[in-house]
Scaffold this active site. Structure first.
Site, mmCIF file in Angstrom:
data_model
loop_
_atom_site.group_PDB
_atom_site.id
_atom_site.type_symbol
_atom_site.label_atom_id
_atom_site.label_comp_id
_atom_site.label_asym_id
_atom_site.label_seq_id
_atom_site.Cartn_x
_atom_site.Cartn_y
_atom_site.Cartn_z
ATOM 1 N N ASN A 9 0.851 -1.192 0.000
ATOM 2 C CA ASN A 9 0.000 0.000 0.000
ATOM 3 C C ASN A 9 0.889 1.245 0.000
ATOM 4 O O ASN A 9 1.465 1.586 1.025
ATOM 5 C CB ASN A 9 -0.894 -0.038 1.257
ATOM 6 N N TRP A 10 0.980 1.882 -1.145
ATOM 7 C CA TRP A 10 1.857 3.059 -1.259
ATOM 8 C C TRP A 10 1.272 4.295 -0.601
ATOM 9 O O TRP A 10 1.955 5.298 -0.467
ATOM 10 C CB TRP A 10 2.153 3.356 -2.734
ATOM 11 N N LYS A 11 -0.018 4.263 -0.270
ATOM 12 C CA LYS A 11 -0.683 5.459 0.269
ATOM 13 C C LYS A 11 -0.470 6.615 -0.722
ATOM 14 O O LYS A 11 -0.397 6.364 -1.920
ATOM 15 C CB LYS A 11 -0.172 5.778 1.673
ATOM 16 N N HIS A 94 -9.539 1.280 5.373
ATOM 17 C CA HIS A 94 -8.214 1.525 5.943
ATOM 18 C C HIS A 94 -8.364 2.561 7.066
ATOM 19 O O HIS A 94 -9.147 3.508 6.947
ATOM 20 C CB HIS A 94 -7.258 2.045 4.862
ATOM 21 N N GLU A 96 -6.720 5.029 7.930
ATOM 22 C CA GLU A 96 -6.540 6.439 7.535
ATOM 23 C C GLU A 96 -7.807 6.984 6.893
ATOM 24 O O GLU A 96 -8.153 8.150 7.061
ATOM 25 C CB GLU A 96 -5.321 6.562 6.605
ATOM 26 N N GLU A 166 -4.958 -4.415 11.065
ATOM 27 C CA GLU A 166 -3.901 -3.396 11.180
ATOM 28 C C GLU A 166 -4.125 -2.591 12.458
ATOM 29 O O GLU A 166 -4.918 -1.639 12.458
ATOM 30 C CB GLU A 166 -3.960 -2.439 9.990
ATOM 31 N N GLY A 172 2.793 2.777 10.439
ATOM 32 C CA GLY A 172 3.716 3.877 10.166
ATOM 33 C C GLY A 172 4.499 4.346 11.382
ATOM 34 O O GLY A 172 5.141 5.391 11.349
ATOM 35 N N SER A 211 3.754 -1.599 10.211
ATOM 36 C CA SER A 211 5.214 -1.641 10.320
ATOM 37 C C SER A 211 5.803 -3.015 9.998
ATOM 38 O O SER A 211 6.819 -3.408 10.582
ATOM 39 C CB SER A 211 5.670 -1.155 11.701
ATOM 40 N N GLY A 232 2.925 -1.006 4.207
ATOM 41 C CA GLY A 232 2.916 0.402 3.828
ATOM 42 C C GLY A 232 4.316 0.892 3.505
ATOM 43 O O GLY A 232 4.824 0.714 2.397
ATOM 44 N N GLY A 233 4.984 1.490 4.492
ATOM 45 C CA GLY A 233 6.303 2.097 4.296
ATOM 46 C C GLY A 233 7.297 1.207 3.571
ATOM 47 O O GLY A 233 7.977 1.655 2.640
HETATM 48 P P1 PGA Z 1 2.976 0.639 7.484
HETATM 49 O O1 PGA Z 1 1.480 0.818 6.884
HETATM 50 O O2 PGA Z 1 3.493 -0.670 6.976
HETATM 51 O O3 PGA Z 1 3.723 1.814 6.986
HETATM 52 O O4 PGA Z 1 2.822 0.613 8.970
HETATM 53 C C1 PGA Z 1 0.610 -0.258 6.758
HETATM 54 C C2 PGA Z 1 -0.710 0.193 6.193
HETATM 55 O O5 PGA Z 1 -1.191 1.266 6.590
HETATM 56 O O6 PGA Z 1 -1.318 -0.487 5.349
#
Ligand code: PGA
Length: 249
Positions: A9-11, A94, A96, A166, A172, A211, A232-233
């Site tokens: 997930n690149w966001k 998600h 966010e 999650e 993050g 993470s 994500g990251g």
């Molecule tokens: P992260 O994000 O790996 O940067 O913690 C995961 C996500 O939000 O899908």
């Protein structure tokens, strides 16, 4: 046997250059035989990613979608449009989106149904905040998020859904849930699904997100109820993402 899925997930990150780098890296990569991989770049990169990854097994996903098929909704993107671009998965709920764009359980359900209506595989994201965990409400919160959606689906629709657990405090932050913490909640989700249908629960793909990186992926993925990761990251670094994919084999 559940086939693992590693989803990146690149966001709201990435670039045309990164898309090309992924295309080159995955064209050369030896991936485990039984593994699904998907990238979820921002909308503007989907078409370039489809072309860059055409010769690779990597599939595409969308980070969100509008519940409607078309209409006067400036700035929005529908499931049908994503489908036309070759997208196969769509995130719904998600944290966010839940927090920053105020998507509640009903909004999440609408998006998940929109994905199903055009045969996109929905990835339902659930997870507790740190406050909720500290108040011992993790199980209640997570099962409410799962239950709100699942209880409103037809049995055949439930079988299409992938669930990503999650914990919000792990996203993050560099603070990963321990394998035991993740396993405990994910086993509870599978058990809950078994209350609808045991076969559904056995086949359900559960992803861990928060993470996940090249160093902790193998241990997380070795847990019995973790069938993959929503990354994500670490999905913004080709080598790290590839290493996570390798550890899912
Ligand atoms: P992260 O994000 O790996 O940067 O913690 C995961 C996500 O939000 O899908």
């Amino acid at each position: 046997m559940r086939v693992p899925l590693i989803a990146g997930n690149w966001k709201m990150n990435g670039s045309a250059e990164l898309v090309d780098a992924f295309g080159r890296a995955f064209a050369d990569a030896q991936l485990p035989a039984s593994l699904d991989v998907a990238l979820f770049p921002p909308f503007p990169y989907l078409d370039a990613a489809r072309r860059a990854l055409a010769e690779t097994p990597v599939k595409l996903g969308a980070q969100t979608l509008n519940p409607l098929a078309s209409g006067a909704h400036t700035g929005e993107v529908s499931g049908g449009m994503l489908k036309e671009l070759g997208v196969e998965y769509a995130l719904a709920g998600h944290s966010e989106r839940r927090q920053l764009y105020r998507e509640d359980d009903e909004a999440v359900l609408d998006r998940l149904l929109a994905a199903l209506s055009v045969s996109l595989t929905p990835v339902l994201c659930v997870g507790e905040t740190l406050e909720e965990r500290d108040a011992n409400r993790t199980r209640d919160v997570v099962l409410r998020q799962v239950g709100y959606v699942m209880a409103r689906l037809e049995p055949v629709q439930r079988r299409q859904v992938i669930i990503a657990y999650e914990p919000v405090w792990a996203i993050g932050t560099g603070r990963t849930a321990t394998p035991e913490q993740a396993q405990e909640v994910m086993a509870a989700i599978r058990e809950y699904q078994a209350s609808f249908d045991r076969e559904l629960a056995d086949g359900l793909r559960l992803l861990y997100g928060g993470s996940m990186n090249a160093s902790n992926a193998a241990e997380l993925l070795s847990q019995p109820d973790i069938d993959g990761g929503l990354v994500g990251g670490a999905s913004l670094k080709v080598d790290d993402f590839l290493a996570i994919c390798q550890s899912a084999g």
